[in-house]
Design a protein around this motif. Structure first.
Motif, PDB file in Angstrom:
ATOM      1  N   GLY A  46      46.174  41.139  28.842  1.00 36.11           N
ATOM      2  CA  GLY A  46      46.116  40.130  29.892  1.00 36.11           C
ATOM      3  C   GLY A  46      46.114  40.699  31.289  1.00 36.11           C
ATOM      4  O   GLY A  46      46.076  39.942  32.266  1.00 36.11           O
ATOM      5  N   HIS A  47      46.173  42.031  31.410  1.00 34.54           N
ATOM      6  CA  HIS A  47      46.142  42.675  32.722  1.00 34.54           C
ATOM      7  C   HIS A  47      44.758  43.277  32.976  1.00 34.54           C
ATOM      8  O   HIS A  47      43.938  43.387  32.061  1.00 34.54           O
ATOM      9  CB  HIS A  47      47.205  43.774  32.813  1.00 34.54           C
ATOM     10  CG  HIS A  47      48.597  43.241  32.950  1.00 34.54           C
ATOM     11  ND1 HIS A  47      49.185  42.425  32.005  1.00 34.54           N
ATOM     12  CD2 HIS A  47      49.528  43.401  33.940  1.00 34.54           C
ATOM     13  CE1 HIS A  47      50.416  42.112  32.395  1.00 34.54           C
ATOM     14  NE2 HIS A  47      50.645  42.691  33.559  1.00 34.54           N
ATOM     15  N   ARG A 106      35.040  50.272  23.755  1.00 32.99           N
ATOM     16  CA  ARG A 106      36.452  49.922  23.592  1.00 32.99           C
ATOM     17  C   ARG A 106      36.713  48.433  23.779  1.00 32.99           C
ATOM     18  O   ARG A 106      37.846  47.991  23.750  1.00 32.99           O
ATOM     19  CB  ARG A 106      37.302  50.735  24.573  1.00 32.99           C
ATOM     20  CG  ARG A 106      37.444  52.201  24.206  1.00 32.99           C
ATOM     21  CD  ARG A 106      37.968  53.015  25.387  1.00 32.99           C
ATOM     22  NE  ARG A 106      38.343  54.367  25.017  1.00 32.99           N
ATOM     23  CZ  ARG A 106      37.486  55.344  24.764  1.00 32.99           C
ATOM     24  NH1 ARG A 106      36.187  55.110  24.845  1.00 32.99           N
ATOM     25  NH2 ARG A 106      37.913  56.550  24.425  1.00 32.99           N
ATOM     26  N   GLY A 107      35.663  47.657  24.007  1.00 27.48           N
ATOM     27  CA  GLY A 107      35.830  46.214  24.130  1.00 27.48           C
ATOM     28  C   GLY A 107      36.192  45.728  25.511  1.00 27.48           C
ATOM     29  O   GLY A 107      36.572  44.563  25.681  1.00 27.48           O
ATOM     30  N   ILE A 109      38.327  46.291  35.648  1.00 26.74           N
ATOM     31  CA  ILE A 109      38.161  46.519  34.213  1.00 26.74           C
ATOM     32  C   ILE A 109      39.201  45.684  33.450  1.00 26.74           C
ATOM     33  O   ILE A 109      40.399  45.754  33.761  1.00 26.74           O
ATOM     34  CB  ILE A 109      38.329  48.001  33.866  1.00 26.74           C
ATOM     35  CG1 ILE A 109      37.382  48.842  34.729  1.00 26.74           C
ATOM     36  CG2 ILE A 109      38.055  48.254  32.382  1.00 26.74           C
ATOM     37  CD1 ILE A 109      37.640  50.340  34.630  1.00 26.74           C
ATOM     38  N   PHE A 110      38.753  44.931  32.481  1.00 24.63           N
ATOM     39  CA  PHE A 110      39.643  44.030  31.752  1.00 24.63           C
ATOM     40  C   PHE A 110      39.130  43.818  30.344  1.00 24.63           C
ATOM     41  O   PHE A 110      37.954  44.070  30.033  1.00 24.63           O
ATOM     42  CB  PHE A 110      39.770  42.696  32.489  1.00 24.63           C
ATOM     43  CG  PHE A 110      38.449  41.977  32.627  1.00 24.63           C
ATOM     44  CD1 PHE A 110      38.094  40.979  31.732  1.00 24.63           C
ATOM     45  CD2 PHE A 110      37.567  42.300  33.652  1.00 24.63           C
ATOM     46  CE1 PHE A 110      36.860  40.315  31.851  1.00 24.63           C
ATOM     47  CE2 PHE A 110      36.348  41.658  33.770  1.00 24.63           C
ATOM     48  CZ  PHE A 110      36.001  40.666  32.877  1.00 24.63           C
ATOM     49  N   LYS A 111      40.001  43.331  29.493  1.00 25.73           N
ATOM     50  CA  LYS A 111      39.607  42.988  28.126  1.00 25.73           C
ATOM     51  C   LYS A 111      39.857  41.490  27.939  1.00 25.73           C
ATOM     52  O   LYS A 111      41.004  41.038  28.058  1.00 25.73           O
ATOM     53  CB  LYS A 111      40.409  43.799  27.111  1.00 25.73           C
ATOM     54  CG  LYS A 111      39.977  43.534  25.667  1.00 25.73           C
ATOM     55  CD  LYS A 111      40.705  44.460  24.696  1.00 25.73           C
ATOM     56  CE  LYS A 111      40.234  45.883  24.832  1.00 25.73           C
ATOM     57  NZ  LYS A 111      40.813  46.766  23.788  1.00 25.73           N
ATOM     58  N   PRO A 112      38.811  40.724  27.656  1.00 27.96           N
ATOM     59  CA  PRO A 112      38.967  39.273  27.480  1.00 27.96           C
ATOM     60  C   PRO A 112      40.007  38.955  26.406  1.00 27.96           C
ATOM     61  O   PRO A 112      40.168  39.698  25.440  1.00 27.96           O
ATOM     62  CB  PRO A 112      37.573  38.817  27.054  1.00 27.96           C
ATOM     63  CG  PRO A 112      36.658  39.857  27.607  1.00 27.96           C
ATOM     64  CD  PRO A 112      37.408  41.150  27.491  1.00 27.96           C
ATOM     65  N   ALA A 113      40.707  37.864  26.592  1.00 28.90           N
ATOM     66  CA  ALA A 113      41.770  37.473  25.659  1.00 28.90           C
ATOM     67  C   ALA A 113      41.285  37.315  24.231  1.00 28.90           C
ATOM     68  O   ALA A 113      42.013  37.523  23.280  1.00 28.90           O
ATOM     69  CB  ALA A 113      42.430  36.191  26.142  1.00 28.90           C
TER      70      ALA A 113
END
Length: 273
Positions: free
Chosen positions: A228-229, A249-250, A267-271
């Motif tokens: 979530g960060h 890495r998604g 840079i983030f990873k969707p929930a």
């Protein structure tokens, strides 16, 4: 602790932190271990045998330096003094059979020293390869991300360490190749995403770091990024080598080019990932 060519450097350092100075004294190539980020990333992936190959030295050099610290050699050392993984350092038969005119050299050391990213230059040279020639990339380190990218696109490679700051990487076609450049994640509305992660944002400035430290540092930070960060990176350019690794890495990335030599990456990873 018993050590062998397949012992990880990280295991040696964990057993006795003083081993770092002992290893650094073998070859100035190992000065990178003094950097805590590079040490954390590289030491866990490299064995004594691989480090000897990269540093252009012998496994016995490690044994000699580590013995006073209480390390013991497991079994017999290789009589010839060669690294146990000697097969990996054998010049490929394909390259042996090529005439000298088939080797196309590209030296990117000056680009790296000046802080320029040679990625597009390298990719352009690679795409000009046929099944009868090879590209020799002259560099100061083993370009692991590039090896992975080109392997996925259908190229074979071989790395030859000529000296502490001189590495030759050979690339040639091994069959059908994918001609498109690695895809870049779609750029999303930067300000909107920045507001979305306003309370869950970690900032990182890599503009003053020498390559390949910016990418290594970013990937290391992402390993510990809470769910979530997002990671806000200030970079000198759009890091072409990094983008396909984020995709693998998604992660997704929003890019904002603020001004010359100042680029922001979110840079983030969707929930849902």
């Amino acid at each position: 602790m018993e050590i062998a060519p397949d012992t990880k450097i990280s295991a040696v350092l964990k057993e006795n932190p003083a081993a770092m100075e002992a290893i650094v004294s073998i070859n100035r190539h190992f000065e990178k271990l003094r950097n805590p980020v590079l040490r954390k990333i590289l030491a866990s992936r490299v064995t004594i045998g691989e480090a000897a190959r990269i540093g252009g030295c012998q496994v016995e050099d490690f044994y000699e330096k580590l013995a006073p610290l209480g390390f013991e050699v497991k079994g017999q050392a290789t009589p010839s003094g060669k690294v146990a993984e000697a097969q990996d350092s054998t010049f490929p038969e394909y390259l042996q059979n090529l005439p000298s005119s088939a080797f196309h050299y590209l030296d990117v050391r000056e680009d790296l020293a000046n802080g320029n990213d040679p990625f597009l230059l390298i990719m352009k040279a690679v795409e000009q390869l046929t099944d009868k020639n090879t590209l020799v990339l002259v560099n100061t380190f083993e370009p692991t991300p590039l090896l992975q990218i080109l392997h996925k696109r259908g190229y074979d490679s071989y790395t030859e360490v000529k000296g502490p700051d001189l590495v030759y990487s050979y690339f040639w076609r091994k069959g059908e190749v994918v001609t498109a450049l690695p895809s870049q994640p779609a750029t999303q509305d930067f300000e909107q995403l920045l507001a979305q992660y306003a309370g869950s944002l970690k900032k990182l400035d890599v503009r003053e770091m020498e390559m390949p430290l910016p990418m290594v540092t970013i990937l290391n930070e992402l390993e510990w990024l809470p769910t979530g960060h997002a990671l806000h990176v200030t970079h000198r350019r759009v890091p072409q080598f990094l983008l396909p690794r984020l995709e693998d890495r998604g992660f997704q990335v929003a890019i904002q080019e603020a001004k010359p030599e100042e680029v922001y990456l979110l840079i983030f990873k969707p929930a849902s990932s």
